[in-house]
Design an enzyme around this catalytic site. Structure first.
Site, PDB file in Angstrom:
ATOM      1  CD  GLU A   1     -20.129  -5.700  24.763  1.00  0.00           C
ATOM      2  OE1 GLU A   1     -20.104  -4.959  23.747  1.00  0.00           O
ATOM      3  OE2 GLU A   1     -21.109  -5.756  25.518  1.00  0.00           O
TER       4      GLU A   1
ATOM      5  CG  ASN B   1      -6.301   9.538   2.422  1.00  0.00           C
ATOM      6  OD1 ASN B   1      -7.478   9.193   2.499  1.00  0.00           O
ATOM      7  ND2 ASN B   1      -5.302   8.669   2.480  1.00  0.00           N
TER       8      ASN B   1
ATOM      9  NE  ARG C   1     -22.900 -16.203  37.633  1.00  0.00           N
ATOM     10  CZ  ARG C   1     -23.908 -15.421  37.954  1.00  0.00           C
ATOM     11  NH1 ARG C   1     -23.816 -14.113  37.737  1.00  0.00           N
ATOM     12  NH2 ARG C   1     -25.006 -15.905  38.476  1.00  0.00           N
TER      13      ARG C   1
ATOM     14  CG  HIS D   1      -5.879   1.694  -0.595  1.00  0.00           C
ATOM     15  ND1 HIS D   1      -5.879   2.395   0.588  1.00  0.00           N
ATOM     16  CD2 HIS D   1      -6.062   0.400  -0.260  1.00  0.00           C
ATOM     17  CE1 HIS D   1      -6.066   1.551   1.590  1.00  0.00           C
ATOM     18  NE2 HIS D   1      -6.184   0.332   1.100  1.00  0.00           N
TER      19      HIS D   1
ATOM     20  CG  HIS E   1     -24.538 -15.129  32.576  1.00  0.00           C
ATOM     21  ND1 HIS E   1     -23.588 -14.643  33.461  1.00  0.00           N
ATOM     22  CD2 HIS E   1     -25.743 -14.809  33.126  1.00  0.00           C
ATOM     23  CE1 HIS E   1     -24.198 -14.064  34.483  1.00  0.00           C
ATOM     24  NE2 HIS E   1     -25.494 -14.156  34.315  1.00  0.00           N
TER      25      HIS E   1
ATOM     26  CG  HIS F   1     -28.840 -12.299  26.686  1.00  0.00           C
ATOM     27  ND1 HIS F   1     -29.507 -11.726  25.629  1.00  0.00           N
ATOM     28  CD2 HIS F   1     -28.425 -11.263  27.471  1.00  0.00           C
ATOM     29  CE1 HIS F   1     -29.520 -10.408  25.779  1.00  0.00           C
ATOM     30  NE2 HIS F   1     -28.868 -10.096  26.884  1.00  0.00           N
TER      31      HIS F   1
ATOM     32  CG  HIS G   1      -1.794  -1.224   1.299  1.00  0.00           C
ATOM     33  ND1 HIS G   1      -1.333  -2.461   1.692  1.00  0.00           N
ATOM     34  CD2 HIS G   1      -3.112  -1.392   1.006  1.00  0.00           C
ATOM     35  CE1 HIS G   1      -2.333  -3.334   1.644  1.00  0.00           C
ATOM     36  NE2 HIS G   1      -3.414  -2.723   1.241  1.00  0.00           N
TER      37      HIS G   1
END
Lengths: 697, 697
Positions: free
Chosen positions: A415, A185, A361, A260, A465, A477, A26
């Site tokens: 996340e 650019n 947990r 590019h 979970h 979930h 590139h």
């Protein structure tokens, strides 16, 4: 003395020539950014090419990593151990100059970039790391930790969602020493960006609390002024929009997407040389230009000065000095073995063979307390699920906009940035980052986990979970394919412990694994502690006289082991399982044994580690002649075929879950002792037939 | 007549009571949003509860899907076929009221939400769909397609990166009929958001070109005014920040994170009832309040009026009328079979058994031309890799800020939003979305792919650059685990064709699969066309007199088939492969056959579809007694154990790739004919030993 333009042109010609020689790469972005990179590196960057690991160096991240040749050219010119031969070997097998910057390969490359936006988030992590270490170790007149983090981003980085997450957090946390230059650019692969990217980006960053500025990226004085201003803004990060022209000086491809991602071609390169007034053949840099770039002497002096500061610091603050050096060494504290044992004992408290239900947990959180107290490098956080995943231990200090220090980050519902910021913290040095979220949302951060693994960084994810055990929240979930997806990332260790003892072993392994990421995968529901009186324990080579619990932990740390051996002789059937389903396998084994079947139960908390054990261990756990094998895991089942083969069976998921109470779902999908026994009986039916056959023969 | 507050309180009590009865759920957000939902549904939403599929209904998306009970309450009250019993069965197995809204389960639920931010991006897709269909079908005085898309987002949605990607595109594309209400309650799971979310969100959205407004979300008149203003802004989407109080009216939990994700408790609920002045027992709604919510009559009239419009439209514009109905029916055009055959013939052009190298990316683009011309529902796009992935065919019309119609979207570097917007387009109706990016970046969009699969939506991903064949760009751009990760998503079909013929079959299957997503995975490098003269072709039940190519396509469409049968008798060895490695398997088979080994080559372009075939087909392709099986695929190898078992071998990847030219890498990692032959010989060596054993016995 060469002009700034001439210095920058050295980068341009190296970029053109290296890409041309490699026949891929590139060139355009590197040529467009040459001027701003020249100002940054020659006027601002404090670094020592002779020691790319000097802790107080300024960090530089090229988030638009496809322009790697810019970075290689600058590293080469400023005096890093990256010879001209390496530029000529751009993109060749095992060269120091891979197609995208790769951490650990090239001296001076701070992180692996290419997947857009993530380098920027890494830089946020590095700047945060600097701020936290400074708050912890700096003393009046002793700015031991005091460096900038510079980052270049392209349009693509700013389009990616992660740029939002990371910039928002950087603004909130007032990372004043983070300075980002945008290679504005106006061109991306599909052409002029205005058809798909029309944000008022400066306004957007203002909304995050950044200082913003726009300059002509080809005007060195303007860039210099903007950088100086950004450095002065101590209370907020800065974004400098540098208007540039892609492939600057290329006679026909300047300003065009065609520059590019492909070599410019001999003719175009010739034309660009002429336009620049560059008279030298490929890969030849005249010595006065080399002198203009050479950062070795200044770097040596800077580090020397800092070393002196460190010496004085250690004299004046001996304890802090030791602590600082310990932090940077990355080594576990000397009392680590005792600490680990303590954790293991904690896991056994209340005699697990008799113990009732355990919340892994909350047990994981109690382990974190032990770890956090003994490992100051540990820095936690969560994507807005702090309590649900048990990520924050009592005594963890929250990092807030107001505070300057701390060791717990509220990442918010971000996340992906969380993963990439953890990578940045780890790369900065001085930190072992961990963070938690629901396992299904590891999806959002998948590529950051991948880059942890590719870079071999110690980043720990607490993913809770972990199955249909999520229950009422339903299939959005409930992970079903995430275990398979995570286990397929090379180098990542995915721990899915079945009880407190295995959870302790998982954390111990994750903390010891200094060069790879780990996931600690925990159920929402409680699980019983396992009875290990019939476990086959490993010979404990590493330790002289292991205590019983130490032997257990060493066994679990092999990733897969015999949790319950059959009563006599060879097993007729092996039940394999992980996590919350191990108790099903154990109960099924008991029932089958009562019917005189010789059953072995193998607990497989971490398949990756098991696969890395010596062949004798693996063969002892899974003898190749025992083909009646049943895997039990509340996850897509095909993955287990690597252990149960074509003759085995899998009690697993075959599709998405449903919204219902957890116990209802376990029954609905066949995760019951009865069903495991039924599957076993069906398989053992074959055994009866075998016997009949033998009789007939 | 009941007051607005009383109408809203009906939602609040239903939310409290249903969550309490289910013993799980999220009451707080629903209670906070009750007022604004009441205004939206009673004053603005045009919909017909008796027909949730009425094409011109306003769309409503609850992006913060955890507040599902709000949506269920509103659907119930306004007259959808969702009885009180269903609210009482909230979060129970197979109820119509799962924990998060799930498309296809509850009448009136437009999309599956819960994974934050994606619902918002779905709404962008729906609003874009409306705009495009309107541009195509509306005529003067005939606004056949004319509805709003309303969306509610929470703080979490706005923290997620995808909110940036989707909002940026929505602003750029001037989606004036997209109206988003932000439940700005300042609380997320970890507590007051100010510690992790301090963006000036209104300023951010202004930077995207949105109209913004802030109101008191508990002041119905203010909400009404803001909604009216938003509806007037035809040229830009609108964001209305509604300041609300989570768990509004709960005596002690109002404004607190403790109300977010758990039942309030009997006492708190009693207190809230008192504060509201609500005198009715759980699940009892007085009739005057039911009347206030009932949207059935208005809905019926609205649809009736529109049906009349459609009738007149069809009279005046018979061709467009037919085209419109065809588009919405989702059925393939009658000439589809001919079209598919045409594609298949195209694949065979130049006799593939003799043909040289084929670029599957450019072949895929030529298929797209054929498809695009015959399937107006097809709407393409790419995340800034249009040419690289071959996503845009000649004749595709670009959608730009200036244009109102078109069928090709430059999504920019926004993979995740691309996936979620495609879901929205598909959910809207009238579209079969496809889009392309590099395979490794499917990671960025993983959870959107998952939701396509969970919802059973037809969304097609063209994922190119599918292995180390990427070459010089290196491991950041080389997928190694992505095939495994995608194949583990339930319901998704992952096609990895080996040549043009299989590519045609993959596209045909993807287009026919109206209720599931597909990936078409293509190499960067060219591949040879395969010789099918020794392929075992499927009995073509579906077609009366299939042409030879039709028989081939029907065979490929079984997902796995015998591409080259051994010369005589049963195979001694089966080589399995997919995509670019099939040619290695074929060449190895030829060499082995020359040494008198009976080798079968199985091409497995789509394992998911193969697994769905009847047992006789699967057993014929992979007879259970032939255990000498070698899989060849440039991807993490463990996945193949489901077909090769414990006795087989895999020539696959064991870790990340490297940056080097593709041919160098294929050799380096053992993807050569020589290596496949070597592995086979080693396995056949066992065979020799078997024979010796037999002799000995």
């Amino acid at each position: 003395m060469p002009s700034r333009k001439e210095l920058a042109n050295a980068v341009r010609v190296l970029a053109m020539d290296a890409v041309q020689k490699a026949k891929s790469g590139h060139p355009g972005a590197a040529m467009g950014m040459a001027d701003l990179a020249e100002v940054l590196w020659n006027d601002f960057m404090t670094h020592n090419p002779a020691n790319p690991r000097w802790p107080n160096r300024d960090r530089f991240v090229l988030s638009n990593g496809h322009a790697s040749i810019l970075l290689y050219a600058v590293l080469h010119l400023s005096g890093y151990d990256l010879g001209l031969e390496e530029l000529k070997n751009f993109r060749r097998l095992d060269s120091l100059t891979p197609g995208h910057p790769e951490y650990g390969i090239t001296p001076g490359v701070e992180t692996t970039t290419g997947p857009l936006g993530q380098g920027f988030a890494n830089a946020v992590g590095m700047a945060l790391g600097e701020k936290l270490l400074a708050a912890e170790f700096n003393r009046e007149k002793f700015n031991l930790v005091d460096h900038y983090t510079y980052c270049i981003v392209g349009d693509g980085c700013l389009m990616e969602g992660i740029s939002h997450e990371a910039a928002s957090l950087a603004g909130l946390l007032r990372l004043g020493k983070l300075i980002t230059l945008w290679d504005n650019n106006g061109i991306s692969i599909d052409g002029p960006v205005k058809g798909w990217f029309a944000d008022n980006t400066l306004q957007r960053f203002e909304a995050y609390g950044w200082q913003v500025e726009e300059v002509d990226g080809h005007d060195p004085e303007a860039v210099k002024k903007a950088l100086a201003k950004a450095r002065k803004a101590k209370d907020c990060p800065s974004l400098i929009s540098c208007k540039t022209c892609i492939a600057c000086y290329a006679p026909t491809k300047e300003g065009s997407a065609s520059s590019h991602g492909a070599p410019l071609g001999e003719e175009e390169i010739e034309g660009a040389r002429r336009k620049m007034g560059w008279k030298y053949p490929p890969f030849e840099i005249p010595s006065e230009i080399r002198v203009g770039w050479d950062a070795r002497l200044a770097g040596q002096q800077a580090e020397k000065k800092w070393n002196k500061l460190l010496e004085n610091y250690k004299l004046k603050f001996p304890e802090a000095g030791r602590a600082y050096e310990d932090r940077l060494s990355g080594e576990l504290p000397p009392h680590w073995r005792e600490q680990a044992l303590e954790l293991a004992r904690l896991a056994q408290e209340g005699k697990p063979e008799a113990a009732g239900e355990q919340s892994l947990r909350s047990f994981s959180r109690s382990l974190l307390r032990g770890l956090g107290e003994s490992l100051p490098a540990l820095i936690g956080g969560s994507a807005d699920l702090t309590d649900s995943v048990g990520a924050k231990w009592e005594g963890a200090r929250e990092i807030t906009p107001e505070s300057s220090g701390g060791n717990y980050i509220h990442y918010g519902v971000r996340e992906f940035a969380m993963g990439a910021i953890m990578n940045g913290l780890s790369l900065h040095g001085g930190f072992i980052p961990y963070a938690g979220t629901f396992m299904v949302f590891a999806d959002y951060a998948k590529n950051a986990l991948r880059l942890s693994a590719l870079m071999g960084r110690q980043v720990i994810w607490v993913l809770t979970h972990d199955s249909i055990g999520v229950g009422e929240d339903g299939p959005t979930h409930q992970p079903v394919e995430q275990l398979c997806s995570l286990r397929s990332i090379p180098g990542l260790q995915v721990w899915r412990p079945c009880d407190a003892v295995e959870t302790a072993a998982a954390w111990i392994n994750a903390v010891r694994a200094s060069a790879r990421p780990s996931c600690i995968v925990l159920p929402r529901q409680n699980v019983p502690g396992q009875d290990r009186r019939r476990a086959v324990l490993s010979e404990a080579k590493q330790v002289d006289e292991p205590s019983p619990i130490e032997k257990i932990i060493l066994t679990v740390r092999r990733g897969g082991y015999i949790l319950r051996e059959c009563k006599k002789g060879e097993p007729e059937l092996i039940l394999l399982s992980s996590g919350s389903e191990v108790s099903l396998a154990m109960a099924a084994a008991e029932l089958l044994e009562a019917r005189d079947v010789q059953v072995r139960v193998v607990s497989m908390p971490c398949a990756e580690i098991f696969d890395e054990q010596e062949v004798s261990w693996r063969a002892a756990v899974l003898p190749s002649n025992v083909r009646r094998r049943i895997a039990v895991e509340a996850s897509m089942g095909d993955w287990w075929r690597k252990y149960v083969g074509l003759d085995g069976a899998v009690v697993g998921m075959r599709g998405f879950g449903k919204s219902a109470p957890m116990n209802v779902l376990y029954k609905y999908y066949g995760f019951t002792v009865e069903n495991v026994v039924k599957v076993a009986e069906r398989m053992l039916g074959c055994k009866e037939k075998d016997k009949e056959k033998e009789k007939d023969a």
